[in-house]
Design a protein around this motif. Structure first.
Motif, mmCIF file in Angstrom:
data_model
loop_
_atom_site.group_PDB
_atom_site.id
_atom_site.type_symbol
_atom_site.label_atom_id
_atom_site.label_comp_id
_atom_site.label_asym_id
_atom_site.label_seq_id
_atom_site.Cartn_x
_atom_site.Cartn_y
_atom_site.Cartn_z
ATOM 1 N N ILE A 13 -19.967 2.261 -1.816
ATOM 2 C CA ILE A 13 -18.659 2.903 -1.711
ATOM 3 C C ILE A 13 -17.625 1.931 -2.287
ATOM 4 O O ILE A 13 -17.520 0.791 -1.825
ATOM 5 N N PRO A 14 -16.855 2.355 -3.282
ATOM 6 C CA PRO A 14 -15.869 1.439 -3.855
ATOM 7 C C PRO A 14 -14.747 1.135 -2.860
ATOM 8 O O PRO A 14 -14.208 2.042 -2.224
ATOM 9 N N ILE A 15 -14.441 -0.163 -2.750
ATOM 10 C CA ILE A 15 -13.363 -0.620 -1.874
ATOM 11 C C ILE A 15 -12.416 -1.474 -2.709
ATOM 12 O O ILE A 15 -12.797 -2.530 -3.206
ATOM 13 N N ALA A 16 -11.188 -0.993 -2.856
ATOM 14 C CA ALA A 16 -10.166 -1.737 -3.584
ATOM 15 C C ALA A 16 -9.424 -2.612 -2.583
ATOM 16 O O ALA A 16 -8.752 -2.099 -1.698
ATOM 17 N N THR A 17 -9.556 -3.927 -2.708
ATOM 18 C CA THR A 17 -8.947 -4.840 -1.740
ATOM 19 C C THR A 17 -7.622 -5.428 -2.213
ATOM 20 O O THR A 17 -7.023 -6.224 -1.503
ATOM 21 N N ASN A 18 -7.191 -5.037 -3.408
ATOM 22 C CA ASN A 18 -5.888 -5.496 -3.897
ATOM 23 C C ASN A 18 -5.361 -4.464 -4.889
ATOM 24 O O ASN A 18 -6.085 -3.557 -5.310
ATOM 25 N N GLU A 19 -4.113 -4.599 -5.276
ATOM 26 C CA GLU A 19 -3.481 -3.587 -6.120
ATOM 27 C C GLU A 19 -4.095 -3.491 -7.513
ATOM 28 O O GLU A 19 -4.168 -2.402 -8.093
ATOM 29 N N GLY A 20 -4.566 -4.607 -8.050
ATOM 30 C CA GLY A 20 -5.198 -4.565 -9.371
ATOM 31 C C GLY A 20 -6.431 -3.677 -9.370
ATOM 32 O O GLY A 20 -6.582 -2.798 -10.228
ATOM 33 N N ILE A 21 -7.302 -3.876 -8.409
ATOM 34 C CA ILE A 21 -8.515 -3.052 -8.303
ATOM 35 C C ILE A 21 -8.142 -1.623 -7.901
ATOM 36 O O ILE A 21 -8.766 -0.654 -8.340
ATOM 37 N N ALA A 22 -7.106 -1.483 -7.070
ATOM 38 C CA ALA A 22 -6.664 -0.142 -6.667
ATOM 39 C C ALA A 22 -6.232 0.682 -7.875
ATOM 40 O O ALA A 22 -6.511 1.881 -7.945
ATOM 41 N N ASN A 23 -5.573 0.050 -8.837
ATOM 42 C CA ASN A 23 -5.166 0.762 -10.051
ATOM 43 C C ASN A 23 -6.376 1.255 -10.842
ATOM 44 O O ASN A 23 -6.370 2.372 -11.362
ATOM 45 N N VAL A 24 -7.412 0.441 -10.896
ATOM 46 C CA VAL A 24 -8.637 0.850 -11.591
ATOM 47 C C VAL A 24 -9.298 2.001 -10.833
ATOM 48 O O VAL A 24 -9.718 2.997 -11.438
ATOM 49 N N ASP A 60 -15.703 8.499 0.426
ATOM 50 C CA ASP A 60 -16.029 8.308 -0.985
ATOM 51 C C ASP A 60 -15.380 7.073 -1.589
ATOM 52 O O ASP A 60 -15.860 6.553 -2.588
ATOM 53 N N ALA A 61 -14.271 6.621 -1.011
ATOM 54 C CA ALA A 61 -13.554 5.462 -1.535
ATOM 55 C C ALA A 61 -12.648 4.899 -0.446
ATOM 56 O O ALA A 61 -12.226 5.620 0.459
ATOM 57 N N VAL A 62 -12.354 3.598 -0.567
ATOM 58 C CA VAL A 62 -11.482 2.923 0.402
ATOM 59 C C VAL A 62 -10.467 2.077 -0.372
ATOM 60 O O VAL A 62 -10.844 1.328 -1.277
ATOM 61 N N PHE A 63 -9.217 2.227 0.007
ATOM 62 C CA PHE A 63 -8.152 1.343 -0.479
ATOM 63 C C PHE A 63 -7.779 0.470 0.702
ATOM 64 O O PHE A 63 -7.216 0.956 1.684
ATOM 65 N N PHE A 64 -8.131 -0.807 0.644
ATOM 66 C CA PHE A 64 -7.921 -1.734 1.756
ATOM 67 C C PHE A 64 -7.153 -2.931 1.222
ATOM 68 O O PHE A 64 -7.730 -3.872 0.690
ATOM 69 N N PHE A 65 -5.829 -2.883 1.333
ATOM 70 C CA PHE A 65 -5.000 -3.981 0.862
ATOM 71 C C PHE A 65 -5.057 -5.102 1.891
ATOM 72 O O PHE A 65 -4.436 -5.017 2.944
ATOM 73 N N LEU A 70 0.828 -1.202 0.000
ATOM 74 C CA LEU A 70 0.000 0.000 0.000
ATOM 75 C C LEU A 70 0.864 1.256 0.000
ATOM 76 O O LEU A 70 0.582 2.215 -0.734
ATOM 77 N N ILE A 71 1.928 1.255 0.775
ATOM 78 C CA ILE A 71 2.807 2.427 0.824
ATOM 79 C C ILE A 71 3.428 2.682 -0.551
ATOM 80 O O ILE A 71 3.460 3.823 -1.018
ATOM 81 N N ARG A 72 3.892 1.639 -1.225
ATOM 82 C CA ARG A 72 4.432 1.812 -2.584
ATOM 83 C C ARG A 72 3.363 2.362 -3.531
ATOM 84 O O ARG A 72 3.635 3.234 -4.358
ATOM 85 N N PHE A 73 2.135 1.869 -3.395
ATOM 86 C CA PHE A 73 1.039 2.338 -4.234
ATOM 87 C C PHE A 73 0.765 3.826 -3.984
ATOM 88 O O PHE A 73 0.612 4.601 -4.926
ATOM 89 N N VAL A 74 0.711 4.216 -2.721
ATOM 90 C CA VAL A 74 0.461 5.616 -2.389
ATOM 91 C C VAL A 74 1.623 6.491 -2.866
ATOM 92 O O VAL A 74 1.404 7.589 -3.395
ATOM 93 N N GLN A 75 2.855 6.017 -2.705
ATOM 94 C CA GLN A 75 4.005 6.776 -3.208
ATOM 95 C C GLN A 75 3.902 6.991 -4.715
ATOM 96 O O GLN A 75 4.173 8.082 -5.210
ATOM 97 N N LYS A 76 3.512 5.960 -5.430
ATOM 98 C CA LYS A 76 3.389 6.036 -6.885
ATOM 99 C C LYS A 76 2.342 7.074 -7.298
ATOM 100 O O LYS A 76 2.480 7.723 -8.329
ATOM 101 N N HIS A 77 1.304 7.238 -6.483
ATOM 102 C CA HIS A 77 0.189 8.131 -6.815
ATOM 103 C C HIS A 77 0.081 9.297 -5.831
ATOM 104 O O HIS A 77 -0.997 9.864 -5.665
ATOM 105 N N ASP A 78 1.198 9.673 -5.224
ATOM 106 C CA ASP A 78 1.149 10.705 -4.185
ATOM 107 C C ASP A 78 0.605 12.033 -4.686
ATOM 108 O O ASP A 78 -0.080 12.752 -3.953
ATOM 109 N N GLN A 79 0.862 12.372 -5.951
ATOM 110 C CA GLN A 79 0.370 13.639 -6.487
ATOM 111 C C GLN A 79 -1.156 13.663 -6.617
ATOM 112 O O GLN A 79 -1.759 14.730 -6.653
#
Length: 124
Positions: free
Chosen positions: A103-114, A73-78, A15-24
């Motif tokens: 409420i959309p909940i991304a439970t893995n990186e694939g869905i998080a990217n979408v 509005d959204a949840v990223f839950f790895f 999750l931290i790598r994902f947030v770093q990638k999309h920090d902007q």
């Protein structure tokens, strides 16, 4: 948007790598997280985050309450599907609330990217 960030212990680095990638993109939104996850994101990515309790100590329920009160509005839950979680009923309740309140909940990186692409394109 109001976005929650949660990760089980074995998924925190992902999750931290994902947030770093999309920090902007994440910097544009109001962020919430469970205890340790929020602390690590603040320390390692530098984003401002409202932190709740640790997941097993009620943080998942606090985020679930925000969902039920239509304050997210959204949840990223790895999630770590291969490790038993002592607070699994809380995890299930949180996901159920996401379904109930649409409420959309991304439970893995694939869905998080979408999901992050939908947020970037303002499609939520």
């Amino acid at each position: 948007m109001k976005i929650a960030l949660i990760a089980h212990d074995k998924k925190k680095n992902d999750l931290i790598r994902f947030v770093q990638k999309h920090d902007q993109e994440f910097i544009k939104h109001e962020l919430f997280a469970t205890g340790t996850t929020g602390t690590r994101i603040q320390d390692e990515v530098g984003l401002s985050i409202h932190r709740f309790k640790s997941g097993p100590l009620g943080g998942d329920q606090e985020i679930g309450s925000r969902i039920a009160n239509q304050q997210l509005d959204a949840v990223f839950f790895f999630r770590d599907p291969l490790t038993a979680q002592p607070h699994e009923p809380d995890v299930s309740a949180l996901i159920r609330l996401g379904d109930v309140y649409n409420i959309p909940i991304a439970t893995n990186e694939g869905i998080a990217n979408v999901l992050i692409q939908a947020i970037i394109r303002n499609e939520l």
